[in-house]
Scaffold this motif. Structure first.
Motif, PDB file in Angstrom:
ATOM      1  N   SER A  86       0.840  -1.195   0.000  1.00 45.77           N
ATOM      2  CA  SER A  86       0.000   0.000   0.000  1.00 45.77           C
ATOM      3  C   SER A  86       0.876   1.246   0.000  1.00 45.77           C
ATOM      4  CB  SER A  86      -0.908   0.014   1.237  1.00 45.77           C
ATOM      5  OG  SER A  86      -1.669   1.202   1.289  1.00 45.77           O
ATOM      6  N   ASP A  87       0.452   2.247  -0.778  1.00 43.71           N
ATOM      7  CA  ASP A  87       1.193   3.507  -0.828  1.00 43.71           C
ATOM      8  C   ASP A  87       0.956   4.364   0.411  1.00 43.71           C
ATOM      9  OD1 ASP A  87       2.158   2.811  -3.316  1.00 43.71           O
ATOM     10  OD2 ASP A  87       0.603   3.918  -4.407  1.00 43.71           O
ATOM     11  N   GLU A  88      -0.175   4.159   1.070  1.00 46.79           N
ATOM     12  CA  GLU A  88      -0.527   4.961   2.234  1.00 46.79           C
ATOM     13  C   GLU A  88      -0.551   4.101   3.489  1.00 46.79           C
ATOM     14  OE1 GLU A  88      -4.130   7.225   1.932  1.00 46.79           O
ATOM     15  OE2 GLU A  88      -3.884   7.481  -0.219  1.00 46.79           O
ATOM     16  N   PRO A  89      -0.112   4.673   4.610  1.00 49.27           N
ATOM     17  CA  PRO A  89      -0.219   3.911   5.855  1.00 49.27           C
ATOM     18  C   PRO A  89      -1.677   3.799   6.300  1.00 49.27           C
ATOM     19  CG  PRO A  89       0.575   6.130   6.294  1.00 49.27           C
ATOM     20  CD  PRO A  89       0.482   5.987   4.801  1.00 49.27           C
ATOM     21  N   ALA A  90      -1.980   2.761   7.039  1.00 53.36           N
ATOM     22  CA  ALA A  90      -3.296   2.630   7.661  1.00 53.36           C
ATOM     23  C   ALA A  90      -3.270   3.480   8.922  1.00 53.36           C
ATOM     24  CB  ALA A  90      -3.579   1.170   8.002  1.00 53.36           C
ATOM     25  N   LEU A  91      -4.170   4.455   9.014  1.00 54.35           N
ATOM     26  CA  LEU A  91      -4.210   5.344  10.167  1.00 54.35           C
ATOM     27  C   LEU A  91      -5.171   4.830  11.228  1.00 54.35           C
ATOM     28  CD1 LEU A  91      -4.337   8.872   8.479  1.00 54.35           C
ATOM     29  CD2 LEU A  91      -2.349   7.714   9.469  1.00 54.35           C
ATOM     30  N   MET A  92      -4.760   4.960  12.486  1.00 47.14           N
ATOM     31  CA  MET A  92      -5.636   4.633  13.599  1.00 47.14           C
ATOM     32  C   MET A  92      -5.582   5.781  14.588  1.00 47.14           C
ATOM     33  SD  MET A  92      -5.777   1.499  16.363  1.00 47.14           S
ATOM     34  CE  MET A  92      -4.322   1.968  17.263  1.00 47.14           C
ATOM     35  N   ALA A  93      -6.750   6.226  15.041  1.00 50.24           N
ATOM     36  CA  ALA A  93      -6.830   7.250  16.074  1.00 50.24           C
ATOM     37  C   ALA A  93      -7.187   6.596  17.393  1.00 50.24           C
ATOM     38  CB  ALA A  93      -7.884   8.290  15.710  1.00 50.24           C
ATOM     39  N   ALA A  94      -6.522   7.050  18.449  1.00 48.64           N
ATOM     40  CA  ALA A  94      -6.850   6.652  19.816  1.00 48.64           C
ATOM     41  C   ALA A  94      -7.140   7.943  20.577  1.00 48.64           C
ATOM     42  CB  ALA A  94      -5.696   5.896  20.454  1.00 48.64           C
ATOM     43  N   ASP A  95      -8.377   8.085  21.017  1.00 45.76           N
ATOM     44  CA  ASP A  95      -8.788   9.273  21.761  1.00 45.76           C
ATOM     45  C   ASP A  95      -9.009   8.894  23.218  1.00 45.76           C
ATOM     46  OD1 ASP A  95      -9.079  11.463  19.711  1.00 45.76           O
ATOM     47  OD2 ASP A  95     -10.286   9.892  18.781  1.00 45.76           O
ATOM     48  N   PHE A  96      -8.488   9.724  24.128  1.00 48.24           N
ATOM     49  CA  PHE A  96      -8.523   9.474  25.561  1.00 48.24           C
ATOM     50  C   PHE A  96      -9.317  10.590  26.238  1.00 48.24           C
ATOM     51  CE2 PHE A  96      -4.662   8.020  23.613  1.00 48.24           C
ATOM     52  CZ  PHE A  96      -4.402   6.776  24.163  1.00 48.24           C
ATOM     53  N   VAL A  97     -10.289  10.228  27.069  1.00 43.12           N
ATOM     54  CA  VAL A  97     -11.062  11.216  27.819  1.00 43.12           C
ATOM     55  C   VAL A  97     -11.015  10.831  29.292  1.00 43.12           C
ATOM     56  CG1 VAL A  97     -13.331  12.271  28.177  1.00 43.12           C
ATOM     57  CG2 VAL A  97     -12.594  11.662  25.857  1.00 43.12           C
ATOM     58  N   ALA A  98     -10.460  11.741  30.117  1.00 44.19           N
ATOM     59  CA  ALA A  98     -10.398  11.501  31.557  1.00 44.19           C
ATOM     60  C   ALA A  98     -11.792  11.633  32.143  1.00 44.19           C
ATOM     61  CB  ALA A  98      -9.454  12.511  32.209  1.00 44.19           C
ATOM     62  N   GLU A  99     -12.173  10.648  32.950  1.00 48.09           N
ATOM     63  CA  GLU A  99     -13.452  10.661  33.663  1.00 48.09           C
ATOM     64  C   GLU A  99     -13.167  10.299  35.113  1.00 48.09           C
ATOM     65  OE1 GLU A  99     -16.018   7.999  31.434  1.00 48.09           O
ATOM     66  OE2 GLU A  99     -16.496   9.602  30.005  1.00 48.09           O
ATOM     67  N   GLY A 100     -12.584  11.250  35.845  1.00 47.87           N
ATOM     68  CA  GLY A 100     -12.179  10.980  37.220  1.00 47.87           C
ATOM     69  C   GLY A 100     -11.048   9.977  37.238  1.00 47.87           C
ATOM     70  N   ASN A 101     -11.242   8.862  37.947  1.00 46.20           N
ATOM     71  CA  ASN A 101     -10.225   7.810  38.009  1.00 46.20           C
ATOM     72  C   ASN A 101     -10.391   6.774  36.910  1.00 46.20           C
ATOM     73  OD1 ASN A 101      -8.697   8.765  40.143  1.00 46.20           O
ATOM     74  ND2 ASN A 101     -10.079   7.869  41.661  1.00 46.20           N
ATOM     75  N   LYS A 102     -11.210   7.076  35.941  1.00 47.10           N
ATOM     76  CA  LYS A 102     -11.420   6.190  34.796  1.00 47.10           C
ATOM     77  C   LYS A 102     -11.040   6.940  33.521  1.00 47.10           C
ATOM     78  CE  LYS A 102     -15.134   3.643  37.031  1.00 47.10           C
ATOM     79  NZ  LYS A 102     -14.809   2.240  36.987  1.00 47.10           N
ATOM     80  N   THR A 103     -10.889   6.196  32.432  1.00 45.40           N
ATOM     81  CA  THR A 103     -10.556   6.790  31.139  1.00 45.40           C
ATOM     82  C   THR A 103     -11.433   6.168  30.072  1.00 45.40           C
ATOM     83  OG1 THR A 103      -8.244   7.056  31.818  1.00 45.40           O
ATOM     84  CG2 THR A 103      -8.719   7.194  29.445  1.00 45.40           C
ATOM     85  N   LYS A 104     -12.084   7.022  29.297  1.00 42.51           N
ATOM     86  CA  LYS A 104     -12.817   6.536  28.134  1.00 42.51           C
ATOM     87  C   LYS A 104     -11.857   6.602  26.955  1.00 42.51           C
ATOM     88  CE  LYS A 104     -16.249   8.934  26.470  1.00 42.51           C
ATOM     89  NZ  LYS A 104     -17.577   9.497  26.214  1.00 42.51           N
ATOM     90  N   ILE A 105     -11.677   5.464  26.290  1.00 37.71           N
ATOM     91  CA  ILE A 105     -10.798   5.399  25.126  1.00 37.71           C
ATOM     92  C   ILE A 105     -11.622   4.988  23.915  1.00 37.71           C
ATOM     93  CG2 ILE A 105     -10.093   3.018  25.624  1.00 37.71           C
ATOM     94  CD1 ILE A 105      -7.331   3.749  24.430  1.00 37.71           C
ATOM     95  N   THR A 106     -11.356   5.645  22.797  1.00 35.13           N
ATOM     96  CA  THR A 106     -12.023   5.311  21.539  1.00 35.13           C
ATOM     97  C   THR A 106     -10.954   5.071  20.485  1.00 35.13           C
ATOM     98  OG1 THR A 106     -13.932   6.677  22.101  1.00 35.13           O
ATOM     99  CG2 THR A 106     -13.660   6.083  19.776  1.00 35.13           C
ATOM    100  N   LEU A 107     -11.001   3.896  19.866  1.00 29.77           N
ATOM    101  CA  LEU A 107     -10.129   3.567  18.734  1.00 29.77           C
ATOM    102  C   LEU A 107     -10.970   3.616  17.478  1.00 29.77           C
ATOM    103  CD1 LEU A 107      -8.100   0.493  20.060  1.00 29.77           C
ATOM    104  CD2 LEU A 107      -7.584   2.931  20.289  1.00 29.77           C
ATOM    105  N   SER A 108     -10.437   4.236  16.419  1.00 28.08           N
ATOM    106  CA  SER A 108     -11.193   4.313  15.169  1.00 28.08           C
ATOM    107  C   SER A 108     -10.251   4.254  13.968  1.00 28.08           C
ATOM    108  CB  SER A 108     -12.045   5.581  15.125  1.00 28.08           C
ATOM    109  OG  SER A 108     -11.241   6.724  15.322  1.00 28.08           O
ATOM    110  N   GLN A 109     -10.773   3.666  12.884  1.00 26.10           N
ATOM    111  CA  GLN A 109     -10.045   3.535  11.629  1.00 26.10           C
ATOM    112  C   GLN A 109     -11.033   3.506  10.472  1.00 26.10           C
ATOM    113  OE1 GLN A 109      -7.495  -0.031  12.898  1.00 26.10           O
ATOM    114  NE2 GLN A 109      -6.156   1.052  11.481  1.00 26.10           N
ATOM    115  N   THR A 110     -10.513   3.809   9.273  1.00 30.66           N
ATOM    116  CA  THR A 110     -11.303   3.744   8.049  1.00 30.66           C
ATOM    117  C   THR A 110     -10.506   2.986   6.986  1.00 30.66           C
ATOM    118  OG1 THR A 110     -12.346   5.861   8.555  1.00 30.66           O
ATOM    119  CG2 THR A 110     -12.499   5.108   6.277  1.00 30.66           C
TER     120      THR A 110
END
Length: 138
Positions: A86-110
């Motif tokens: 492939s000429d282009e890399p496969a991109l992946m986003a990891a988003d982190f949201v602090a929720e007190g002593n917990k963390t919401k993480i979202t992984l996404s790709q297309t």
């Protein structure tokens, strides 16, 4: 991400503060423990390179390389993975949201195909399973 058309997004709430989750994703020794990777080298900055050897069930070793395209500490990582043929890399986003002593993480790709998307989504779920177990033990 792109206009390719086949995407996924996985969100989990992890029982750990965002500092701990961020370190698990960005520190060589920690990443290797939960991501089933060896020879981990992470240069976590825009344009920085990463590499590791993924050890998959059965013992096969798969070398992986790529580049970080976006780094917002404790909020967002976007990394590209070099894909053979492939000429282009496969991109992946990891988003982190602090929720007190917990963390919401979202992984996404297309992706270009549903098959590639499904395979990557399965891999991301496995990553998050490993991360969840690692955080529970450490």
């Amino acid at each position: 991400m792109s206009s390719k058309g086949y995407d996924y997004s996985i969100t989990r709430t992890l029982d750990a503060p965002v500092d701990k989750v961020w370190n698990a994703w960005t520190k060589n020794d920690e990443y290797g423990k939960w991501a089933h990777a060896e020879e981990v080298e992470l240069d976590v900055r825009p344009g920085g390179e990463w590499r590791s050897v993924m050890v998959i069930p059965g013992g096969a070793r798969v070398p992986l390389t790529g580049t970080y395209t976006e780094v917002v500490p404790k909020e967002r990582l976007v990394l590209g993975m070099n894909v053979p043929g492939s000429d282009e890399p496969a991109l992946m986003a990891a988003d982190f949201v602090a929720e007190g002593n917990k963390t919401k993480i979202t992984l996404s790709q297309t992706f270009d195909t549903a098959e590639d998307r499904d395979q990557a989504e399965q891999g991301s779920n496995m990553l998050l399973d490993g991360l969840t177990a690692y955080l529970a033990e450490n």
